[in-house]
Write a protein that holds these residues in place. Structure first.
Motif, PDB file in Angstrom:
ATOM      1  N   ILE A 131     -13.689   3.270  34.300  1.00  0.00           N
ATOM      2  CA  ILE A 131     -13.260   2.063  33.572  1.00  0.00           C
ATOM      3  C   ILE A 131     -12.868   2.419  32.142  1.00  0.00           C
ATOM      4  O   ILE A 131     -11.794   2.027  31.666  1.00  0.00           O
ATOM      5  CB  ILE A 131     -14.381   0.991  33.574  1.00  0.00           C
ATOM      6  N   THR A 132     -13.723   3.186  31.475  1.00  0.00           N
ATOM      7  CA  THR A 132     -13.406   3.508  30.083  1.00  0.00           C
ATOM      8  C   THR A 132     -12.204   4.442  29.988  1.00  0.00           C
ATOM      9  O   THR A 132     -11.460   4.395  29.010  1.00  0.00           O
ATOM     10  CB  THR A 132     -14.627   4.117  29.344  1.00  0.00           C
ATOM     11  N   ARG A 133     -11.986   5.259  31.006  1.00  0.00           N
ATOM     12  CA  ARG A 133     -10.786   6.115  31.011  1.00  0.00           C
ATOM     13  C   ARG A 133      -9.523   5.256  31.118  1.00  0.00           C
ATOM     14  O   ARG A 133      -8.537   5.495  30.429  1.00  0.00           O
ATOM     15  CB  ARG A 133     -10.811   7.111  32.190  1.00  0.00           C
ATOM     16  N   ILE A 134      -9.553   4.258  31.996  1.00  0.00           N
ATOM     17  CA  ILE A 134      -8.387   3.364  32.165  1.00  0.00           C
ATOM     18  C   ILE A 134      -8.139   2.581  30.868  1.00  0.00           C
ATOM     19  O   ILE A 134      -7.008   2.478  30.382  1.00  0.00           O
ATOM     20  CB  ILE A 134      -8.615   2.393  33.353  1.00  0.00           C
ATOM     21  N   LEU A 135      -9.232   2.043  30.300  1.00  0.00           N
ATOM     22  CA  LEU A 135      -9.083   1.254  29.064  1.00  0.00           C
ATOM     23  C   LEU A 135      -8.510   2.125  27.946  1.00  0.00           C
ATOM     24  O   LEU A 135      -7.629   1.703  27.195  1.00  0.00           O
ATOM     25  CB  LEU A 135     -10.426   0.649  28.639  1.00  0.00           C
ATOM     26  N   LYS A 136      -8.993   3.351  27.854  1.00  0.00           N
ATOM     27  CA  LYS A 136      -8.514   4.242  26.787  1.00  0.00           C
ATOM     28  C   LYS A 136      -7.021   4.537  26.959  1.00  0.00           C
ATOM     29  O   LYS A 136      -6.247   4.485  26.012  1.00  0.00           O
ATOM     30  CB  LYS A 136      -9.317   5.546  26.800  1.00  0.00           C
ATOM     31  N   PRO A 141      -4.023   1.391  21.893  1.00  0.00           N
ATOM     32  CA  PRO A 141      -3.253   0.877  20.747  1.00  0.00           C
ATOM     33  C   PRO A 141      -3.393  -0.644  20.521  1.00  0.00           C
ATOM     34  O   PRO A 141      -2.955  -1.142  19.487  1.00  0.00           O
ATOM     35  CB  PRO A 141      -1.793   1.198  21.094  1.00  0.00           C
ATOM     36  N   GLU A 142      -3.991  -1.358  21.476  1.00  0.00           N
ATOM     37  CA  GLU A 142      -4.024  -2.825  21.367  1.00  0.00           C
ATOM     38  C   GLU A 142      -5.033  -3.289  20.314  1.00  0.00           C
ATOM     39  O   GLU A 142      -6.098  -2.697  20.182  1.00  0.00           O
ATOM     40  CB  GLU A 142      -4.405  -3.455  22.714  1.00  0.00           C
ATOM     41  N   TYR A 144      -6.970  -5.650  20.493  1.00  0.00           N
ATOM     42  CA  TYR A 144      -8.198  -6.160  21.136  1.00  0.00           C
ATOM     43  C   TYR A 144      -8.958  -5.068  21.893  1.00  0.00           C
ATOM     44  O   TYR A 144      -9.864  -5.368  22.659  1.00  0.00           O
ATOM     45  CB  TYR A 144      -7.871  -7.341  22.077  1.00  0.00           C
ATOM     46  N   TYR A 145      -8.586  -3.786  21.652  1.00  0.00           N
ATOM     47  CA  TYR A 145      -9.216  -2.675  22.389  1.00  0.00           C
ATOM     48  C   TYR A 145     -10.740  -2.663  22.240  1.00  0.00           C
ATOM     49  O   TYR A 145     -11.486  -2.584  23.217  1.00  0.00           O
ATOM     50  CB  TYR A 145      -8.621  -1.345  21.921  1.00  0.00           C
ATOM     51  N   VAL A 146     -11.211  -2.777  21.004  1.00  0.00           N
ATOM     52  CA  VAL A 146     -12.663  -2.727  20.771  1.00  0.00           C
ATOM     53  C   VAL A 146     -13.345  -3.926  21.429  1.00  0.00           C
ATOM     54  O   VAL A 146     -14.428  -3.809  22.014  1.00  0.00           O
ATOM     55  CB  VAL A 146     -12.977  -2.673  19.254  1.00  0.00           C
ATOM     56  N   ASP A 147     -12.688  -5.094  21.367  1.00  0.00           N
ATOM     57  CA  ASP A 147     -13.250  -6.288  22.015  1.00  0.00           C
ATOM     58  C   ASP A 147     -13.372  -6.091  23.522  1.00  0.00           C
ATOM     59  O   ASP A 147     -14.337  -6.547  24.145  1.00  0.00           O
ATOM     60  CB  ASP A 147     -12.373  -7.522  21.726  1.00  0.00           C
ATOM     61  N   LEU A 148     -12.385  -5.417  24.106  1.00  0.00           N
ATOM     62  CA  LEU A 148     -12.439  -5.139  25.552  1.00  0.00           C
ATOM     63  C   LEU A 148     -13.621  -4.238  25.889  1.00  0.00           C
ATOM     64  O   LEU A 148     -14.356  -4.497  26.836  1.00  0.00           O
ATOM     65  CB  LEU A 148     -11.162  -4.427  26.003  1.00  0.00           C
ATOM     66  N   LEU A 149     -13.784  -3.155  25.109  1.00  0.00           N
ATOM     67  CA  LEU A 149     -14.902  -2.242  25.363  1.00  0.00           C
ATOM     68  C   LEU A 149     -16.230  -2.986  25.225  1.00  0.00           C
ATOM     69  O   LEU A 149     -17.126  -2.837  26.063  1.00  0.00           O
ATOM     70  CB  LEU A 149     -14.866  -1.076  24.367  1.00  0.00           C
ATOM     71  N   LEU A 206      -8.068 -13.978  28.201  1.00  0.00           N
ATOM     72  CA  LEU A 206      -8.085 -14.583  26.857  1.00  0.00           C
ATOM     73  C   LEU A 206      -7.814 -13.525  25.789  1.00  0.00           C
ATOM     74  O   LEU A 206      -7.052 -13.767  24.842  1.00  0.00           O
ATOM     75  CB  LEU A 206      -9.430 -15.274  26.597  1.00  0.00           C
ATOM     76  N   LEU A 207      -8.420 -12.341  25.936  1.00  0.00           N
ATOM     77  CA  LEU A 207      -8.175 -11.267  24.956  1.00  0.00           C
ATOM     78  C   LEU A 207      -6.708 -10.845  24.968  1.00  0.00           C
ATOM     79  O   LEU A 207      -6.092 -10.672  23.922  1.00  0.00           O
ATOM     80  CB  LEU A 207      -9.082 -10.061  25.221  1.00  0.00           C
ATOM     81  N   MET A 208      -6.141 -10.713  26.167  1.00  0.00           N
ATOM     82  CA  MET A 208      -4.725 -10.344  26.263  1.00  0.00           C
ATOM     83  C   MET A 208      -3.827 -11.413  25.651  1.00  0.00           C
ATOM     84  O   MET A 208      -2.767 -11.114  25.109  1.00  0.00           O
ATOM     85  CB  MET A 208      -4.317 -10.115  27.723  1.00  0.00           C
ATOM     86  N   ALA A 209      -4.272 -12.664  25.718  1.00  0.00           N
ATOM     87  CA  ALA A 209      -3.475 -13.768  25.161  1.00  0.00           C
ATOM     88  C   ALA A 209      -3.690 -13.906  23.648  1.00  0.00           C
ATOM     89  O   ALA A 209      -3.215 -14.854  23.025  1.00  0.00           O
ATOM     90  CB  ALA A 209      -3.836 -15.071  25.872  1.00  0.00           C
ATOM     91  N   GLY A 210      -4.454 -12.955  23.074  1.00  0.00           N
ATOM     92  CA  GLY A 210      -4.642 -12.968  21.627  1.00  0.00           C
ATOM     93  C   GLY A 210      -5.741 -13.899  21.144  1.00  0.00           C
ATOM     94  O   GLY A 210      -5.821 -14.231  19.962  1.00  0.00           O
ATOM     95  N   GLU A 211      -6.596 -14.333  22.067  1.00  0.00           N
ATOM     96  CA  GLU A 211      -7.659 -15.274  21.685  1.00  0.00           C
ATOM     97  C   GLU A 211      -8.908 -14.533  21.208  1.00  0.00           C
ATOM     98  O   GLU A 211      -9.170 -13.410  21.645  1.00  0.00           O
ATOM     99  CB  GLU A 211      -8.034 -16.143  22.892  1.00  0.00           C
ATOM    100  N   ASN A 212      -9.694 -15.219  20.405  1.00  0.00           N
ATOM    101  CA  ASN A 212     -10.999 -14.691  19.982  1.00  0.00           C
ATOM    102  C   ASN A 212     -12.070 -15.294  20.891  1.00  0.00           C
ATOM    103  O   ASN A 212     -12.195 -16.519  20.989  1.00  0.00           O
ATOM    104  CB  ASN A 212     -11.245 -15.087  18.520  1.00  0.00           C
TER     105      ASN A 212
END
Length: 344
Positions: A131-136, A141-142, A144-149, A206-212
């Motif tokens: 999972i973390t390999r795919i996210l990385k 560059p996004e 919201y990367y840290v929020d996803l992790l 929601l994260l992809m849509a730019g939401e907090n």
């Protein structure tokens, strides 16, 4: 996009992610190790209904106010969907070992295969790390990367903690039904199932849509309630559904599971019936299982469930209707529509 096209696209993304992982520059693969990982992935990751994964794309398109998603958005939403399916696979591979299960999704559990055995534990750890390999690779560059992790880490922690409450409440050898109550059932389900199955897909969208996510605590609450309703259905189907339709043979009774049915039975039964419960629940013996099922019928648990289903549905629909955003309402209703009155 039609559901069938979406599923086909989603499965294409699986192949891309799989080949990324089999070519991961952080590890030097041998032919044997590459073949092992590929076989392990194909066996454990894509075999389910894929509802959790597909919900990410579904939710993102509803949040996108009806505008067509770009190919990049579809790819990224699919990748996040697959991360959830990977998380699910990781939990299930280890879960089956803990429960001593025999079958999963109509085939033998991974650890039951001759050449696998306890190597499955390490495979579970690998699945989690993928999972973390795919996210990385795709989200570094996004913004919201840290929020996803954070989100994946937190949900994994909640799920593992829910699994712990489940395991220590159902300690074999200490078959103590007095530990079981609706509130403990709710806590197990909330942490073990609802966060990763219901909240996680929507939170990714929601994260992809730019939401907090901090602004969507109410959405989380509705999704957790939906997850609890879903698990109660699951407990009901484990006992009352046709195994052919369900795709698996229910084992909650012999596994001494803290199932909604047994908790309800404890609430409704008299002393004599309580004795039948404590003498037969949790025994892997056809006669004992039959006695428990007969008791469930005497207590009219099917009717009790249908009543529960009706009130849950009404409560959920009114909570959704109270949400200020029409797009978020659409996401929540789409989830509810998928699970209401399901048969498997």
């Amino acid at each position: 996009m039609k559901m069938t096209d979406l599923k086909a696209k989603f499965l294409e993304v699986y192949s891309v992610l799989k080949s990324d992982l089999l070519e991961d520059p952080a590890f030097e693969f041998t032919d044997d190790s590459r073949q092992w990982v590929e076989k392990m992935l194909d066996y454990n990751v894509p075999g389910g209904k894929l509802n959790r994964g597909l919900s990410v794309i579904d939710s993102l398109s509803l949040l996108n106010d009806g505008k067509e998603l770009s190919p990049d958005q579809i790819f990224k939403a699919s990748a996040l969907g697959w991360c959830i399916e990977w998380l699910q696979a990781y939990f299930l591979v280890l879960d089956d070992i803990m429960d001593g299960s025999h079958t999963r999704r109509g085939q033998p559990c991974w650890y039951k295969l001759d050449k696998v055995g306890m190597i499955a534990i390490n495979d579970g750890i690998l699945l989690r790390n993928h999972i973390t390999r795919i996210l990385k690779k795709y989200f570094r560059p996004e913004p919201y990367y840290v929020d996803l992790l954070d989100l994946f880490n937190e949900v994994e922690f909640q799920t593992a903690s829910g699994q712990m409450i489940d395991l220590i409440t159902t300690l074999a050898g200490e078959k103590d039904l007095s530990k079981y109550s609706l509130s403990i059932h709710r806590r197990i389900v909330q942490y073990k199932t609802a966060y990763y199955s219901f909240y996680l897909p929507v939170a990714c969208a929601l994260l992809m849509a730019g939401e907090n996510l901090d602004n969507h605590v109410d959405v989380k609450k509705i999704l957790i309630d939906m997850g609890i309703y879903f698990q109660v259905q699951d407990d009901y189907l484990d006992c009352f559904a046709d195994p052919e339709v369900l795709g698996k043979i229910g084992t909650d009774i012999q596994d001494f599971k803290c199932s909604w049915l047994v908790v309800k039975a404890l609430e409704l039964c008299n002393e004599e019936q309580k004795k039948i419960l404590s003498e037969n629940y949790g025994k892997d013996d056809a006669a004992c299982i039959a006695k428990i099922k007969a008791l469930y019928n005497d207590l009219k648990l099917e009717e009790v469930f249908l009543e529960y289903e009706k009130t849950s549905y009404e409560k959920l629909t009114s909570s959704i209707a109270a949400h200020p955003s029409k797009a978020v309402q659409a996401v929540l209703l789409s989830f509810l529509g998928k699970i209401y009155k399901r048969q498997k």
